[in-house]
Design a protein around this motif. Sequence first.
Motif, short mmCIF file in Angstrom:
data_model
loop_
_atom_site.label_atom_id
_atom_site.label_comp_id
_atom_site.label_asym_id
_atom_site.label_seq_id
_atom_site.Cartn_x
_atom_site.Cartn_y
_atom_site.Cartn_z
N HIS A 5 -2.24 6.83 -7.10
CA HIS A 5 -1.86 8.01 -6.01
C HIS A 5 -1.66 9.19 -6.58
CE1 HIS A 5 2.10 7.99 -7.27
NE2 HIS A 5 2.32 6.85 -7.51
N ASP A 46 4.75 2.72 -4.73
CA ASP A 46 5.36 3.74 -5.91
C ASP A 46 6.78 3.32 -5.83
OD1 ASP A 46 5.70 5.63 -7.64
OD2 ASP A 46 6.08 7.08 -6.04
N THR A 79 0.72 -1.24 -0.11
CA THR A 79 0.08 0.06 -0.03
C THR A 79 0.87 1.15 -0.07
OG1 THR A 79 -0.06 -0.21 2.40
CG2 THR A 79 -1.91 -0.94 1.27
N GLY A 80 0.17 2.27 -0.25
CA GLY A 80 0.83 3.59 -0.15
C GLY A 80 2.30 3.78 -0.73
N GLU A 81 3.04 4.34 0.05
CA GLU A 81 4.54 4.72 -0.77
C GLU A 81 5.01 3.36 -1.18
OE1 GLU A 81 7.42 6.56 1.85
OE2 GLU A 81 5.64 8.18 2.63
#
Lengths: 466, 444
Positions: free
Chosen positions: B433, B400, B395-397
């Motif tokens: 995102h 990426d 998830t999240g960072e």
Amino acid sequence: MIDEASLLPFAGLANGLPSILAQTESLWDWSLDGWIIATGILCSLSGALLGCFLTLRKLSLLGDAISHAILPGIVGAYWISGSADSLSMWLGAVIVAILTVWLTESARHYGKVEENASTGIVFTGLFAIGILMVVRMDRVDLDLACVLYGDIESTPYDLLEWSSVPIPRAFAIALIVFLLNASIIALFWKEWFASSFDTGLAASLGLRPVAMHYLLATLTAMTSVSSFESVGNILIVAMFVVPPSTAFLLTKKLHWMIVVSCLLAIASAVLGHLAAIHVPRWFGFASTSTAAMMTIVSSIFLIVAILIGPRDGILFKIYERWWLSTKILSEDILATLFRDREQGRSPRSSLELQKHLLATPFRFRLALQRLVRLGWVQFERGMVTMTPQGNIEGQNLVRSHRLWEQYLATQTGVTDQRLHTQAESLEHFTSRDMRAALETETQSPQLDPHGSPIPPEGTENVSRNP
Amino acid sequence: MNGWWLDYNLRVVLAGTAMLGAASGMIGVFLLLRRRALIGDAISHATLPGVCVAFCISYALGSHEKSLIGLLLGAAISGTLGALAIVGLRHWTKLKEDAALGIVLSTFFGAGVALLRIIQTLPAANAAGLEGFIYGKTALMIAEDAYVIGIVGLVLCCSVFFLQKELKLLCFDSGYASSQGWPTVWLDLLLMISVVSVVIVGLQAVGLILVIAMLIIPAASARFWTYHLGTMIAIAASMGCISGVLGALASSHFDRLPSGAAIVLTALLFFLLSLAFGKEGGLCWRVRGIYFDEKRVDRSHVLRGIYELLDMKGIGIPVGALQTEEVSANELQQLRTWPTARLSRTIRQLIRDGSVVGDPLGKIALTAKGIRLSRESVRMHRLLELYLLRQAELTGEAVDRGADMIEHSVDDQVLTLLEREFGKIADVPASIHPLNPGASPHDR
């Protein structure tokens, strides 16, 4: 007729311990031999402590590599300081030793050179440089033989004054090194324990295996450099490798391995010195190098451990295999007797049975004796017959065999030709519970694939409750 | 003029060291591949007790002269015993290879030292020469020695030639070899006996410890030039041969330059050259590869950065357009906190490449080629992000950053698999995102 003179060299052996002790009286001097043994014990204890970790991390040859590679360090220090002062030489050697480890690691890491090869390249290269330096130097009064072979016997003559008590310098150094090793191992026990067995786990737990590797290498370097005057730089390798390897064969826990290898180290130091004094005398020579004899004694311990070690000793394994094959042969006898009775054949003599089972006479006799001792078999008019108890055992064996055949044929698709052989080996390792499970798996068959009836489970009710 | 090649003695020495180098290089290759490079170490130390026992026997027989053949025979016997002990320890106990080598090395050497100490106390025994075995005395090599080395070298060459297939199998997959019914134990022993013979003839030339180097260094150097066994043997043998010749020559030319050390240092020089410039895994080539990879990654990041900036501003990037709107390098720098020099260097490269037009420090825009490349790069990044989000449950960072790391080593085949995973996404998928630099995980 035996010439008495030819036996003379072995007189010590023949007369046994009392004569050795009597000789010891005249050859022994506590103020000399006491110090030699104490120094030897400390050196080999240091070696054994570090050696346990080196052996487990497959770095046994690190000591060897370091002890060759430090030559340029020693010569260089001598060159720079201009004296054979041991502190500067010690420093030079330790610096080069750490350099050796660093170069080996870099060649492995950056150059992708295989680990053994990178060790070999670095230490032989440094040794070549060292030889070059020795030869190019003007004043060669450096005793290389002493560095290579050690001179533990001269320990008591080089004394230090410590609060007005004369202590041999080598003993003091060995004591310091031993205390340093022991305390660092105690301090970093957790780290070294983890990184010896699982470097990845140690790294993920934040136990810094790489730093620990360098610490171990530095201690190894310091230990081998400090002991090269007493033990010699190649024989210290024995102290790093042999007692820990022996302990590795005898134990399964790290702390026990360390304890055992320390005990072995002490024993080999004491016995090694005694052997150095006495063994050459049996052959009519003067005494020999204590350090070398310490090596040989610890190797003898290793050989003994390899032969009669409790778990993996060769003799133990041979005995175990031999016992097992006798047991299997005796079970084969029982099964044959049961099948004979089942098919109404007349009893056989023991010679006929032996021929039938293709057994050697000696082993067959042992197997038969086992059966008689267990009360499973008796002799009736020279013929071998089963007792009621033996009948139950034989019945269960044949039951196991036929259940296995049924199982293999229906569940695993083993070909007909191999059914019998497979079942023949499996039947000896089948317990009552396994038979029950096999019966459930095969839906309680009455006949095996060859059409022979599968006997019911034999129970001991008859014999147990009279 | 140069008269060195006229000197008979020197010619003998050169021939001997050349053949020794070639033989040891050849055998060394098999040891290296079998991960047994240090076996020479153990075996060479194991020869010492044999030398001492041979000396004792000849002394007991009343001869006070050292008979070289006798000493070498003794060395050969105890060296072979050492090799057998190593094989035995490996076969009968659970000790590891390194421990087996260390045990044999130190025990045999210990026995040798004990005997040597006794020999030194013998009256009228001339034991001084025994230690010459440890350091080697090449200059004293005589024609017979060179013949012996030559014969040993020839025998080794023949056996390697005839048993190449078997030895190859042994080195690369000994488990498979034994399962196919090859006598691996005997082949192993044969290899060890070859080592023993190289060590024995090398004792005279370079000494007990430096012969180990001749077994390891040429082979390890040859590994930097090829992955093919036959070629590797040839290279290792020639490197050993040349080091032998050059070392012996240097030693004869310069005063007080011991030949053993000279030969080993020459071989070491070859090793360092191979380590630096070798074609297969040499440092220069690897560093060059890493440098170009870094450049490629930077270019792709800048292209993706420009695309994302335009995306953020809501400016479409039409397929087939000749040029996009301009963005400033400053904005680009904020997106990813690049060092200024590195960013402008990369932009200059892209301009030279024809993917970007404009001023490296001011406004830049994508060209048609740049549009295509940046679309590919962004598409790959976002597909990987989707994959990581759905399949790896990141998830999240992490999504990426993960995609950032993977995207440069993914080839077309993997891209096809990714497309299949998400159905046919022809165009660039929307980012999962926010691209806002303030909230962007790119900030490091």
